[in-house]
Design a protein around this motif. Structure first.
Motif, mmCIF file in Angstrom:
data_model
loop_
_atom_site.group_PDB
_atom_site.id
_atom_site.type_symbol
_atom_site.label_atom_id
_atom_site.label_comp_id
_atom_site.label_asym_id
_atom_site.label_seq_id
_atom_site.Cartn_x
_atom_site.Cartn_y
_atom_site.Cartn_z
ATOM 1 N N SER A 136 0.851 -1.194 0.000
ATOM 2 C CA SER A 136 0.000 0.000 0.000
ATOM 3 C C SER A 136 0.885 1.242 0.000
ATOM 4 O O SER A 136 2.089 1.161 0.262
ATOM 5 N N ILE A 137 0.271 2.361 -0.269
ATOM 6 C CA ILE A 137 0.995 3.638 -0.214
ATOM 7 C C ILE A 137 1.428 3.915 1.225
ATOM 8 O O ILE A 137 2.521 4.419 1.466
ATOM 9 N N TRP A 138 0.587 3.553 2.186
ATOM 10 C CA TRP A 138 0.953 3.701 3.606
ATOM 11 C C TRP A 138 2.245 2.933 3.890
ATOM 12 O O TRP A 138 3.176 3.471 4.491
ATOM 13 N N GLU A 139 2.313 1.671 3.471
ATOM 14 C CA GLU A 139 3.514 0.866 3.714
ATOM 15 C C GLU A 139 4.728 1.437 2.987
ATOM 16 O O GLU A 139 5.845 1.366 3.491
ATOM 17 N N LEU A 140 4.524 1.988 1.813
ATOM 18 C CA LEU A 140 5.604 2.652 1.093
ATOM 19 C C LEU A 140 6.161 3.797 1.938
ATOM 20 O O LEU A 140 7.378 3.946 2.075
#
Length: 154
Positions: A136-140
């Motif tokens: 996800s973008i969060w994990e990125l």
């Protein structure tokens, strides 16, 4: 020209608008973002990721993802470098992490289309076939923070 046909966006011009807001959100999160601005930016990410564009007439979701990745890494690198010059490094680290993570929640929502379709498509079969694609973008964002802060340490 059909009114129903979505018009392509110029990637570089649109990315400049998106990048400015990403920077603002992770560094000045207290200002927030209006609903109108959120919808406008979300529409940009959706159009870049779905409308065939450029000479190859394909969506630019991968280009958008990797530009965002590069920007987040650059921002985290700069924050890490700046923090090393300060006295109260631990309290500043905690404060900047709170701001960064709050901003990343909004950025994750802005780039939701990438999460739901492009990233999902690349991660459904287990580990992503593309190096550097997170779930996800969060994990990125978290990975960018972790990798840049640990490499220099607080």
């Amino acid at each position: 020209m059909s009114l129903l046909r979505a018009q392509p966006l110029d990637f570089d011009t649109t990315w400049a608008v998106l990048a400015k807001q990403v920077v603002r959100l992770v560094t000045e999160v207290t200002e927030g973002i209006s609903n109108q601005e959120f919808v406008r930016l979300h529409t940009y990410t959706y159009k870049l990721a779905t409308i065939p564009q450029g000479p190859h007439k394909r969506p630019l979701a991968d280009r958008l993802y990797f530009r965002l990745k590069g920007l987040l890494e650059e921002l985290c690198e700069g924050m890490s470098r700046d923090m090393l010059k300060l006295e109260n490094i631990l309290s500043i680290y905690i404060e900047r992490w709170k701001n960064f993570s709050a901003g990343m929640r909004c950025i994750d929502a802005l780039f939701d289309y990438l999460n739901r379709y492009w990233i999902k498509e690349h991660c459904d079969e287990g580990p992503s076939p593309l190096e550097g694609v997170y779930d996800s973008i969060w994990e990125l964002g978290v990975a960018s923070w972790r990798d840049r802060m640990q490499s220099r340490g607080p």
